[in-house]
Design a protein around this motif. Structure first.
Motif, PDB file in Angstrom:
ATOM      1  N   ALA A 621       9.361 -33.143   2.158  1.00 22.38           N
ATOM      2  CA  ALA A 621      10.578 -33.716   2.732  1.00 22.38           C
ATOM      3  C   ALA A 621      11.793 -33.047   2.111  1.00 22.38           C
ATOM      4  O   ALA A 621      11.756 -32.569   0.977  1.00 22.38           O
ATOM      5  N   ASP A 622      12.882 -32.986   2.861  1.00 22.55           N
ATOM      6  CA  ASP A 622      14.129 -32.444   2.325  1.00 22.55           C
ATOM      7  C   ASP A 622      14.731 -33.443   1.333  1.00 22.55           C
ATOM      8  O   ASP A 622      14.523 -34.665   1.418  1.00 22.55           O
ATOM      9  N   VAL A 623      15.498 -32.934   0.334  1.00 20.88           N
ATOM     10  CA  VAL A 623      16.118 -33.792  -0.682  1.00 20.88           C
ATOM     11  C   VAL A 623      17.622 -33.602  -0.657  1.00 20.88           C
ATOM     12  O   VAL A 623      18.133 -32.560  -0.225  1.00 20.88           O
ATOM     13  N   ASP A 624      18.311 -34.640  -1.145  1.00 19.83           N
ATOM     14  CA  ASP A 624      19.765 -34.559  -1.221  1.00 19.83           C
ATOM     15  C   ASP A 624      20.182 -34.051  -2.593  1.00 19.83           C
ATOM     16  O   ASP A 624      19.346 -33.584  -3.390  1.00 19.83           O
ATOM     17  N   ALA A 625      21.463 -34.153  -2.864  1.00 22.41           N
ATOM     18  CA  ALA A 625      21.981 -33.622  -4.128  1.00 22.41           C
ATOM     19  C   ALA A 625      21.424 -34.359  -5.346  1.00 22.41           C
ATOM     20  O   ALA A 625      21.439 -33.829  -6.470  1.00 22.41           O
ATOM     21  N   ASN A 626      20.897 -35.556  -5.144  1.00 20.19           N
ATOM     22  CA  ASN A 626      20.326 -36.335  -6.255  1.00 20.19           C
ATOM     23  C   ASN A 626      18.814 -36.176  -6.353  1.00 20.19           C
ATOM     24  O   ASN A 626      18.147 -36.962  -7.036  1.00 20.19           O
ATOM     25  N   GLN A 627      18.252 -35.156  -5.716  1.00 20.20           N
ATOM     26  CA  GLN A 627      16.818 -34.858  -5.710  1.00 20.20           C
ATOM     27  C   GLN A 627      15.990 -35.992  -5.096  1.00 20.20           C
ATOM     28  O   GLN A 627      14.819 -36.184  -5.424  1.00 20.20           O
ATOM     29  N   ARG A 628      16.579 -36.722  -4.159  1.00 19.98           N
ATOM     30  CA  ARG A 628      15.870 -37.791  -3.471  1.00 19.98           C
ATOM     31  C   ARG A 628      15.654 -37.376  -2.027  1.00 19.98           C
ATOM     32  O   ARG A 628      16.559 -36.815  -1.386  1.00 19.98           O
ATOM     33  N   SER A 629      14.457 -37.645  -1.499  1.00 21.87           N
ATOM     34  CA  SER A 629      14.167 -37.214  -0.130  1.00 21.87           C
ATOM     35  C   SER A 629      15.060 -37.962   0.852  1.00 21.87           C
ATOM     36  O   SER A 629      15.372 -39.143   0.668  1.00 21.87           O
ATOM     37  N   VAL A 630      15.440 -37.242   1.934  1.00 22.89           N
ATOM     38  CA  VAL A 630      16.360 -37.831   2.908  1.00 22.89           C
ATOM     39  C   VAL A 630      15.619 -38.396   4.119  1.00 22.89           C
ATOM     40  O   VAL A 630      16.223 -39.010   4.991  1.00 22.89           O
ATOM     41  N   GLY A 631      14.292 -38.193   4.174  1.00 21.37           N
ATOM     42  CA  GLY A 631      13.529 -38.717   5.304  1.00 21.37           C
ATOM     43  C   GLY A 631      12.243 -37.945   5.459  1.00 21.37           C
ATOM     44  O   GLY A 631      12.047 -36.888   4.841  1.00 21.37           O
ATOM     45  N   PRO A 632      11.316 -38.424   6.303  1.00 16.67           N
ATOM     46  CA  PRO A 632      10.021 -37.752   6.447  1.00 16.67           C
ATOM     47  C   PRO A 632      10.140 -36.450   7.233  1.00 16.67           C
ATOM     48  O   PRO A 632      11.038 -36.269   8.043  1.00 16.67           O
ATOM     49  N   LYS A 633       9.196 -35.578   6.966  1.00 16.44           N
ATOM     50  CA  LYS A 633       9.112 -34.315   7.700  1.00 16.44           C
ATOM     51  C   LYS A 633       7.704 -34.198   8.264  1.00 16.44           C
ATOM     52  O   LYS A 633       6.725 -34.479   7.577  1.00 16.44           O
ATOM     53  N   SER A 634       7.635 -33.778   9.546  1.00 17.33           N
ATOM     54  CA  SER A 634       6.351 -33.641  10.226  1.00 17.33           C
ATOM     55  C   SER A 634       5.809 -32.236  10.044  1.00 17.33           C
ATOM     56  O   SER A 634       6.568 -31.251  10.026  1.00 17.33           O
ATOM     57  N   SER A 635       4.478 -32.140   9.971  1.00 20.03           N
ATOM     58  CA  SER A 635       3.831 -30.825   9.875  1.00 20.03           C
ATOM     59  C   SER A 635       2.394 -30.953  10.331  1.00 20.03           C
ATOM     60  O   SER A 635       1.835 -32.052  10.402  1.00 20.03           O
ATOM     61  N   THR A 636       1.811 -29.791  10.672  1.00 24.86           N
ATOM     62  CA  THR A 636       0.428 -29.740  11.154  1.00 24.86           C
ATOM     63  C   THR A 636      -0.313 -28.663  10.394  1.00 24.86           C
ATOM     64  O   THR A 636       0.188 -27.540  10.206  1.00 24.86           O
ATOM     65  N   VAL A 637      -1.542 -28.984   9.982  1.00 29.79           N
ATOM     66  CA  VAL A 637      -2.406 -28.038   9.273  1.00 29.79           C
ATOM     67  C   VAL A 637      -3.690 -27.902  10.077  1.00 29.79           C
ATOM     68  O   VAL A 637      -4.324 -28.908  10.406  1.00 29.79           O
ATOM     69  N   LYS A 638      -4.047 -26.629  10.386  1.00 33.36           N
ATOM     70  CA  LYS A 638      -5.245 -26.386  11.173  1.00 33.36           C
ATOM     71  C   LYS A 638      -6.311 -25.671  10.350  1.00 33.36           C
ATOM     72  O   LYS A 638      -6.006 -24.800   9.541  1.00 33.36           O
ATOM     73  N   TYR A 639      -7.605 -26.057  10.621  1.00 35.34           N
ATOM     74  CA  TYR A 639      -8.766 -25.417  10.010  1.00 35.34           C
ATOM     75  C   TYR A 639      -9.685 -24.968  11.138  1.00 35.34           C
ATOM     76  O   TYR A 639     -10.174 -25.795  11.928  1.00 35.34           O
ATOM     77  N   SER A 640      -9.887 -23.665  11.255  1.00 42.75           N
ATOM     78  CA  SER A 640     -10.691 -23.116  12.349  1.00 42.75           C
ATOM     79  C   SER A 640     -12.172 -23.357  12.078  1.00 42.75           C
ATOM     80  O   SER A 640     -12.681 -23.083  10.979  1.00 42.75           O
ATOM     81  N   ILE A 641     -12.875 -23.861  13.120  1.00 37.70           N
ATOM     82  CA  ILE A 641     -14.311 -24.122  13.024  1.00 37.70           C
ATOM     83  C   ILE A 641     -14.995 -23.247  14.076  1.00 37.70           C
ATOM     84  O   ILE A 641     -15.102 -23.616  15.255  1.00 37.70           O
ATOM     85  N   GLN A 642     -15.414 -22.039  13.641  1.00 39.05           N
ATOM     86  CA  GLN A 642     -16.041 -21.078  14.539  1.00 39.05           C
ATOM     87  C   GLN A 642     -17.269 -20.490  13.852  1.00 39.05           C
ATOM     88  O   GLN A 642     -17.320 -20.376  12.628  1.00 39.05           O
TER      89      GLN A 642
END
Length: 694
Positions: A621-642
């Motif tokens: 998550a991004d942080v403000d000047a006080n090193q506190r997160s400003v809100g959630p951040k979305s992300s996706t992680v993929k693992y190939s199964i072949q």
């Protein structure tokens, strides 16, 4: 300190492994997205794991740890006390008391020895008569029976006192008398009295010394008696008038006697005993365990009462003592009596004999042998004796009072912490670790206290505390005791360490498995002279506790966490239709660090068969000047199964998730708050064959 595991868990936020959700089987359809798990990790999950995680006033998380570093209890107040006393108590003084025997010689008895003149005197009984002079009356003998008191005595010393009172109506002159032993025939006293007027009293005495024999059967001898008669006047003739004899035996000091003995102490001995604390001057101790015993042998021809007393040992006002009666010994025989009793919960005064001054570490015992007055004649001799062995076995004190002396207590201890190397690797940097050492003194004496060393270590490295107050001489106050034996109220010393005064953060950042602590405490180091209101309870000593407050204001560098989740392929693809695809991890992360997750696959034999990698990461998550997160951040992680990855997945029985966490170098140190969370959803995006087993 075992709670370092929680710290590392928080630092690593074991996202996939901290919660082990069950794999949910799905109904498979061609080209469907199949959800495998969905969960949220937030502060409530973490605080359920460990109560040491707390929130500050603004919600920032911090670890508050408390660990006992050292517990120093005094092993003993003094060495276990064992003492044996052997006494052969001979009868130094046999008290017989005063013995008085009465007898009388009547005028009628005298008249019977005077022939015709005596017969006329008897005939005139009860009349006024002129009594002519009397001469040469005697000898005659009269028994004095003392056998109700004694049969015989051999005296080292004593007195026989004879009292003669003339109750005749006429004076007596030239009175020759004696007292002798009937059987031995020897005279005890023999004397001549020139004159004994009517109504007068005469005393005679003799000292009986040098093993003088006196018998209970005595004989009084009237060797000669003269009288001037009544002169020219008349007197009332009463033949019952008598010479009163009183024989008193007094101040008798027998060597031996066959007699009726009055109740008395045959011996009464007092002796001192000592305990040996190293340097203390104790006024009392509380005895937790031990025994006292008596082993007695007697040749005395009477039952004897033996009392063994510790007058200074009390329990609820009762004095520690025991009484045993040894039966009478037949002549020439020996009887034995043995007794042993436990000593528990007695307070033993150590100030010596009564009215002693400035005495410490000393108690006394009293041993008394006595006989009762039975009214029967027994034989006692100064050669008779009681051999007594008395003793104290393993007398152990659990509390002591007085001046505790000067002593050094050295503590060199280590605390084993819960190892985290099995789960974590990498490094962290902390911003503001605050550590507090609290020393509690449960001993009733002050100490000078030094912290000599504090260090932490793991398998790879050791870090020693650098601090400007190492080996500094702190004052540690004494404890107070609310009531004897109660938990003392300790004296406390609190020492604070932080990043400004020490390198304490370095000791925490290495994930230590052990912490070593060395200290030295010197009792009464600042006490110039003995103070006698101190106490020591062996159940309590000196406790050294460590309390650490670790705000989660930190940076992470490849902090790794691993944990295991069971997996059965058939629960996902029971008809074996899977042809390939991806495992997709979707994340909503409000924590201010990113995570890279590798999945290691294991067969049913516990052997790793493959690893699933992804170049994607769970974004921070991004942080403000006080090193506190400003809100959630979305992300996706993929693992190939072949190909081979699919075959490996089909042979998998459990997975280990290895998660590596890092903070953004540009963000620097970040803070973790109670409202941070991470939402996760793991989805299978697979191509399926419509044919079973295809």
């Amino acid at each position: 300190m075992k709670n370092f595991t929680l710290l590392c868990f928080l630092i690593g936020l074991g996202v996939l492994v901290g919660c082990r959700p069950e794999i949910q089987p799905a109904d498979w359809e061609v080209d469907a997205l199949v959800p495998i798990l969905k969960t949220r990790v937030d502060i409530r999950d973490l605080t359920d794991l460990d109560s040491t995680l707390q929130s500050s006033a603004d919600g920032q998380l911090q670890i508050v740890l408390r660990e006992n570093l050292a517990s120093l209890k005094p092993g003993e107040i003094a060495p276990p006390f064992n003492e044996e006393f052997e006494n052969t108590a001979k009868l130094q003084n046999i008290t017989l008391g005063a013995r008085t025997i009465h007898n009388r010689i009547s005028l009628g008895q005298i008249a019977m020895q005077m022939g015709l003149q005596g017969a006329l005197l008897v005939a005139a009984n009860g009349t006024q008569q002129n009594i002519p002079p009397i001469s040469n009356v005697g000898p005659s003998n009269f028994n004095i029976d003392a056998t109700d008191y004694f049969q015989s005595m051999i005296l080292r010393n004593g007195w026989l006192v004879l009292r003669i009172q003339n109750n005749f109506p006429i004076d007596i002159t030239n009175l020759q008398y004696g007292i002798q032993n009937v059987n031995a025939g020897s005279y005890i006293v023999q004397n001549t009295l020139a004159s004994l007027p009517s109504g007068a009293v005469h005393y005679d005495s003799i000292q009986l010394i040098n093993n003088f024999l006196i018998e209970g059967n005595l004989q009084a001898s009237l060797i000669n008696l003269d009288s001037p008669g009544s002169g020219s006047g008349t007197v009332l003739v009463d033949t019952s008038d008598a010479l009163d004899l009183q024989v008193t035996l007094d101040k008798l000091d027998p060597v031996s006697a066959t007699a009726v003995f009055p109740a008395q102490d045959l011996f009464n001995e007092t002796g001192e005993a000592f305990i040996y604390p190293p340097s203390a001057l104790l006024t009392s101790v509380h005895v937790s365990e031990g025994d006292i015993y008596m082993d007695a042998y007697s040749t005395i021809n009477d039952s004897i009462n033996l009392s063994y007393i510790l007058p200074g040992a009390t329990n609820n006002g009762s004095i520690l003592q025991f009484l045993r009666v040894i039966p009478a010994a037949a002549n020439g025989q020996v009887v034995n009596e043995y007794v042993e009793i436990p000593v528990r919960n007695y307070t033993l005064d150590l100030q010596g004999m009564p009215n002693s001054a400035n005495i410490h570490n000393t108690f006394y015992t009293t041993f008394i042998g006595s006989i009762d007055s039975t009214g029967r004649i027994i034989s006692l001799s100064l050669q008779d004796s009681v051999y007594v062995k008395t003793g104290i076995k393993n007398l152990i004190a659990d509390r002591g009072y007085g001046f505790l002396g000067y002593d050094t207590i050295i503590g060199d201890d280590q605390v084993e912490l819960e190892s985290v190397s099995e789960f974590f690797s990498g490094s962290i940097e902390l911003d503001d670790v605050q550590l507090q050492l609290e020393i509690e003194n449960y001993i009733g004496a002050p100490f000078n206290f030094k912290i000599l060393n504090l260090s932490s270590r793991n398998d790879d490295q050791t870090r020693n505390l650098t601090w400007n107050q190492l080996a500094y001489n702190f004052n540690l106050d004494r404890a107070t005791e609310p009531s004897p034996g109660a938990l003392p109220v300790p004296g406390r010393l609190t020492v604070n360490l932080d990043k400004n005064s020490s390198n304490i953060q370095d000791l925490v950042e290495i994930f230590p498995t052990h912490m070593d602590f060395a200290m030295e405490a010197y009792m009464n180091g600042s006490t110039p002279s003995p103070i006698f209101d101190q106490f020591l309870n062996t159940n309590y000593g000196i406790e050294a506790n460590l309390q650490a407050v670790i705000p989660l204001h930190l940076s992470l560098n490849d902090i790794a966490l691993q944990d295991t989740m069971d997996f059965e392929y058939i629960s996902v693809d029971k008809d074996w239709r899977m042809k390939g695809g991806d495992l997709i991890l979707k994340a909503e992360n409000s924590f201010p660090f990113q995570a890279n997750v590798d999945i290691v696959l294991f067969n049913n034999g516990g052997i790793p068969i493959d690893t699933l990698f992804s170049s994607d990461a769970v974004a921070a998550a991004d942080v403000d000047a006080n090193q506190r997160s400003v809100g959630p951040k979305s992300s996706t992680v993929k693992y190939s199964i072949q190909g081979s990855k699919l075959r490996s997945l089909q042979n998998t029985h459990f997975m280990i998730f290895k998660t590596s966490f890092n903070t953004d170098p540009q963000s620097g140190m970040v803070k973790i708050y109670s409202d941070n969370y991470l939402d996760l959803q793991l989805i299978a995006d697979f191509r399926l064959s419509t044919d079973k087993g295809g």
